[in-house]
Scaffold this motif. Structure first.
Motif, PDB file in Angstrom:
ATOM      1  N   TRP A   1      49.397 -24.169-147.516  1.00 42.91           N
ATOM      2  CA  TRP A   1      50.360 -25.091-147.769  1.00 42.91           C
ATOM      3  C   TRP A   1      49.808 -26.576-147.772  1.00 42.91           C
ATOM      4  O   TRP A   1      48.575 -26.548-147.372  1.00 42.91           O
ATOM      5  CB  TRP A   1      51.351 -24.997-146.525  1.00 42.91           C
ATOM      6  CG  TRP A   1      50.739 -25.113-145.148  1.00 42.91           C
ATOM      7  CD1 TRP A   1      50.232 -24.083-144.611  1.00 42.91           C
ATOM      8  CD2 TRP A   1      50.282 -26.441-144.403  1.00 42.91           C
ATOM      9  NE1 TRP A   1      49.631 -24.592-143.398  1.00 42.91           N
ATOM     10  CE2 TRP A   1      49.555 -25.851-143.271  1.00 42.91           C
ATOM     11  CE3 TRP A   1      50.426 -27.595-144.598  1.00 42.91           C
ATOM     12  CZ2 TRP A   1      49.218 -26.928-142.245  1.00 42.91           C
ATOM     13  CZ3 TRP A   1      50.074 -28.771-143.671  1.00 42.91           C
ATOM     14  CH2 TRP A   1      49.376 -28.309-142.430  1.00 42.91           C
ATOM     15  N   ASN A   2      50.567 -27.210-148.552  1.00 42.99           N
ATOM     16  CA  ASN A   2      49.916 -28.815-148.733  1.00 42.99           C
ATOM     17  C   ASN A   2      51.155 -29.725-148.679  1.00 42.99           C
ATOM     18  O   ASN A   2      51.938 -29.582-149.577  1.00 42.99           O
ATOM     19  CB  ASN A   2      49.393 -28.731-150.208  1.00 42.99           C
ATOM     20  CG  ASN A   2      48.532 -30.242-150.312  1.00 42.99           C
ATOM     21  OD1 ASN A   2      49.068 -30.908-149.753  1.00 42.99           O
ATOM     22  ND2 ASN A   2      48.029 -30.231-151.442  1.00 42.99           N
ATOM     23  N   GLN A   3      51.177 -30.284-147.518  1.00 44.82           N
ATOM     24  CA  GLN A   3      52.459 -31.226-147.318  1.00 44.82           C
ATOM     25  C   GLN A   3      52.253 -32.548-148.231  1.00 44.82           C
ATOM     26  O   GLN A   3      53.352 -33.062-148.321  1.00 44.82           O
ATOM     27  CB  GLN A   3      52.254 -31.720-145.876  1.00 44.82           C
ATOM     28  CG  GLN A   3      51.430 -33.082-145.638  1.00 44.82           C
ATOM     29  CD  GLN A   3      49.896 -32.644-145.342  1.00 44.82           C
ATOM     30  OE1 GLN A   3      49.481 -31.421-145.633  1.00 44.82           O
ATOM     31  NE2 GLN A   3      49.053 -33.523-145.141  1.00 44.82           N
TER      32      GLN A   3
ATOM     33  N   GLN B   1      59.794 -22.607-146.140  1.00 42.73           N
ATOM     34  CA  GLN B   1      60.452 -21.672-145.065  1.00 42.73           C
ATOM     35  C   GLN B   1      61.217 -20.369-145.570  1.00 42.73           C
ATOM     36  O   GLN B   1      61.014 -19.354-144.977  1.00 42.73           O
ATOM     37  CB  GLN B   1      61.582 -22.616-144.545  1.00 42.73           C
ATOM     38  CG  GLN B   1      61.088 -23.920-143.785  1.00 42.73           C
ATOM     39  CD  GLN B   1      62.343 -24.929-143.276  1.00 42.73           C
ATOM     40  OE1 GLN B   1      62.996 -25.222-144.247  1.00 42.73           O
ATOM     41  NE2 GLN B   1      62.361 -25.063-141.937  1.00 42.73           N
ATOM     42  N   ALA B   2      61.552 -20.526-146.991  1.00 45.41           N
ATOM     43  CA  ALA B   2      62.184 -19.164-147.451  1.00 45.41           C
ATOM     44  C   ALA B   2      61.054 -18.478-147.695  1.00 45.41           C
ATOM     45  O   ALA B   2      61.292 -17.144-147.577  1.00 45.41           O
ATOM     46  CB  ALA B   2      62.890 -19.634-148.873  1.00 45.41           C
ATOM     47  N   ALA B   3      59.860 -18.611-148.149  1.00 44.63           N
ATOM     48  CA  ALA B   3      58.718 -17.629-148.177  1.00 44.63           C
ATOM     49  C   ALA B   3      58.297 -16.999-147.229  1.00 44.63           C
ATOM     50  O   ALA B   3      58.088 -15.863-146.957  1.00 44.63           O
ATOM     51  CB  ALA B   3      57.543 -18.646-148.840  1.00 44.63           C
ATOM     52  N   ILE B   4      58.433 -18.005-145.941  1.00 40.36           N
ATOM     53  CA  ILE B   4      57.859 -17.289-144.517  1.00 40.36           C
ATOM     54  C   ILE B   4      59.093 -16.498-144.164  1.00 40.36           C
ATOM     55  O   ILE B   4      58.743 -15.159-143.725  1.00 40.36           O
ATOM     56  CB  ILE B   4      57.788 -18.440-143.533  1.00 40.36           C
ATOM     57  CG1 ILE B   4      56.739 -19.333-143.892  1.00 40.36           C
ATOM     58  CG2 ILE B   4      57.691 -17.907-142.005  1.00 40.36           C
ATOM     59  CD1 ILE B   4      56.695 -20.567-142.915  1.00 40.36           C
TER      60      ILE B   4
ATOM     61  N   THR C   1      54.487 -23.092-153.128  1.00 41.82           N
ATOM     62  CA  THR C   1      55.767 -24.175-152.666  1.00 41.82           C
ATOM     63  C   THR C   1      55.856 -25.579-153.336  1.00 41.82           C
ATOM     64  O   THR C   1      54.734 -26.024-153.061  1.00 41.82           O
ATOM     65  CB  THR C   1      55.933 -23.741-151.170  1.00 41.82           C
ATOM     66  OG1 THR C   1      55.031 -24.349-150.559  1.00 41.82           O
ATOM     67  CG2 THR C   1      56.390 -22.077-151.217  1.00 41.82           C
ATOM     68  N   ASN C   2      56.926 -25.951-153.444  1.00 42.93           N
ATOM     69  CA  ASN C   2      57.106 -27.473-153.978  1.00 42.93           C
ATOM     70  C   ASN C   2      57.596 -28.199-153.015  1.00 42.93           C
ATOM     71  O   ASN C   2      57.546 -29.357-152.976  1.00 42.93           O
ATOM     72  CB  ASN C   2      57.583 -27.546-155.370  1.00 42.93           C
ATOM     73  CG  ASN C   2      56.964 -26.873-156.257  1.00 42.93           C
ATOM     74  OD1 ASN C   2      55.854 -26.984-156.621  1.00 42.93           O
ATOM     75  ND2 ASN C   2      57.698 -26.206-157.166  1.00 42.93           N
TER      76      ASN C   2
END
Length: 563
Positions: A143-145, A122-125, A115-116
């Motif tokens: 994840w990586n903020q 959120q869509a992946a969750i 995810t970018n």
């Protein structure tokens, strides 16, 4: 070693003579397998690179000879022939720091690595929740903020908008912070009145309310309420991990954190020939299971060297990305914090001494310069004793050190166990965290090599990808797969191809006291090797990470074939 009978008459006379000296001149040496037409590379024990086109190994899986066909084909003329048609052959690669069950478990969990931005996460969750409605918890992470460019951590409310009817717990890509939704926070009993544990932090908003982010030891507040894996799930995880590791050419890995259930299962797999990648285990901590298993001597070898449990894994601090790594001075981009030491100095010294005095190698996670200094001080004390110094204690990651502390690893016999892909993953935020001056002692592979330290390379899978060719590429180029930044990120610290190859083979083996049995293809060592689709010593550096493993062999038996 067996011999080949040449004729019926010779066979009869030698049987009567019980292989007397008069018979031996009429015999050719026999070995089970002769691997020919190889574009082979290995290291010799002193570290020099050796080329070969023929490899000979016996029916027990040990190397008998490595060299030229002109010298070996006649000598071993009755051997079974395996022709690799000019493909490149290397000793099996070794990952000196990974998490075997974590890798296998991650296969069926939610990954946000690709995810970018927050919206994609959120869509992946939401998609995962729809795909697996039977799961009581949604677990995973990666994840990586910093990549999302949020400028902050994500919050529970940002999961709640897509999943609020079941608990969600997602660990950061480095494993040193977790992101929970409100349902999970409620189950864990985390409120504004919850107290930060030693070495951990509950992130809070301006009103003092928990945001859903737990850093380092604070993650235990959530993980104590997670459903535990049963035996069936552990077996599925180990099977998945073995399949992944052999497919990427890893014939040995060092497992950084083994508990009782994992230990017993790996012993079973090793004894039954199912551990297709050798495992060098580090017991998680020096309490609990360590107190039980350390009543006996360390397990130096088990089931033909397929498994060992002779080290412990400790933690001094957290990770740079979540600002949990302990620094001597405040973070450059967050002057209100210096990160977190997990335990006071006296407690670290006591843990190190306890393990070493019982004969265990001590391997301590340290990222920040304060965390590394704490570990150096603790290991320096026990290394005054030659017996404990010989255990080859390690600092896992050795990521950010002061320039004055780096030479202390060499003088105290401490091995830096480092992960090249951490540098290329962190280069987007490392300077923000520590600034230019401290970066001089960060990811400093060339500085360690120049002083004579032997670096044990790994990946920290599943934090990073388990593919060792990604690590080799990162070590040599210090670039991402698009060859950015131009010339490499701080290229003065890059490794040569030979150095990178050595740190994923012979020096990784040395860090596990195994340099006499694996790490190179030499007489008497295990015939652990891989066949790959390109010559990593000749192709352009940019192509190394795309290397494909065609075959993987462990102890002279093929355990993987690319379809």
């Amino acid at each position: 070693m067996k011999t080949r009978e040449i004729s019926f008459k010779t066979k009869a006379s030698c049987t009567l003579a019980i292989l007397s000296a008069t018979c031996l001149p009429f015999k050719d040496l026999y070995a089970d397998t002769l691997l020919v037409n190889a574009n082979g590379y290995t290291l010799q024990h002193q570290g020099q690179l050796k080329r070969f086109d023929t490899l000979v190994f016996d029916d027990h899986g040990k190397v008998l000879a490595v060299g030229k066909a002109s010298e070996l084909r006649r000598k071993y003329s009755s051997a079974k022939i395996v022709d690799v048609a000019g493909k490149t052959v290397l000793p099996g690669l070794i990952d000196a720091h990974g998490h075997v069950f974590g890798l296998g478990t991650a296969v069926n969990r939610l990954s946000l690595r690709a995810t970018n931005n927050l919206a994609q996460a959120q869509a992946a969750i939401a998609d995962y929740a729809k795909k697996y409605p039977q799961q009581q918890w949604i677990l995973g992470g990666e994840w990586n903020q910093a990549i999302w460019d949020l400028g902050r951590f994500p919050m529970a409310a940002e999961i709640d908008v897509v999943v609020k009817d079941k608990p969600v717990w997602l660990r950061r890509v480095d494993g040193h912070a977790g992101w929970a939704n409100s349902a999970a926070m409620k189950l864990a009993g985390i409120t504004r009145d919850s107290v930060d544990p030693q070495g951990g932090k509950i992130e809070r908003d301006a009103k003092g309310e928990p945001t859903g982010i737990l850093v380092d030891n604070a993650m235990s507040l959530m993980e104590r309420v997670l459903p535990t894996q049963n035996d069936s799930e552990l077996r599925l995880a180990l099977d998945a991990a073995m399949a992944e590791l052999r497919s990427v050419g890893l014939t040995s890995v060092h497992d950084a954190g083994v508990g009782k259930e994992e230990d017993l299962l790996m012993r079973e797999y090793a004894a039954n020939g199912k551990l297709t990648t050798r495992v060098y285990g580090m017991i998680a901590g020096v309490t609990g299971y360590f107190d039980e298993v350390s009543k006996q001597k360390p397990l130096i070898t088990y089931a033909d060297d397929k498994y060992a449990l002779r080290a412990v894994k400790l933690y001094s601090d957290g990770a740079l990305g979540s600002r949990g790594a302990a620094l001597l001075a405040p973070y450059s981009d967050a002057p209100q914090t210096k990160g977190l030491l997990f335990v006071p100095d006296a407690e670290m010294q006591a843990m190190v001494k306890k393990a070493a005095n019982l004969g265990y190698q001590v391997n301590v996670h340290a990222i920040g310069d304060a965390g590394n200094r704490q570990v150096i001080e603790s290991l320096a004390q026990i290394n005054q004793d030659a017996k404990t110094r010989s255990l080859r204690h390690r600092i896992e990651h050795a990521q950010v050190l002061t320039l004055d502390d780096i030479p202390r690893l060499k003088s105290n016999g401490i091995i830096p166990s480092m992960q090249p892909t951490h540098a290329t993953s962190d280069m987007n935020m490392a300077e923000d965290r520590v600034g230019k001056q401290r970066l001089k002692g960060a990811y400093a592979w060339r500085t360690f090599l120049k002083q004579g330290s032997r670096i044990a390379c790994g990946s920290d899978f599943p934090v990073e990808n388990s593919n060792p060719f990604w690590g080799l590429y990162s070590a040599i180029s210090r670039q991402d797969f698009e060859q950015k930044p131009k010339g490499g990120w701080h290229p003065e610290q890059a490794m040569t191809r030979l150095e990178a190859f050595r740190c994923f083979t012979l020096d990784a083996a040395y860090a596990a006291h195994q340099e006499n049995i694996i790490g190179s293809l030499e007489q008497g060592k295990w015939a652990d090797f891989i066949v790959i689709d390109r010559d990593i010593f000749k192709v352009p550096v940019k192509d190394i990470h795309a290397t494909q493993v065609l075959q993987t062999w462990q102890a002279g038996k093929q355990v993987y074939q690319k379809n």
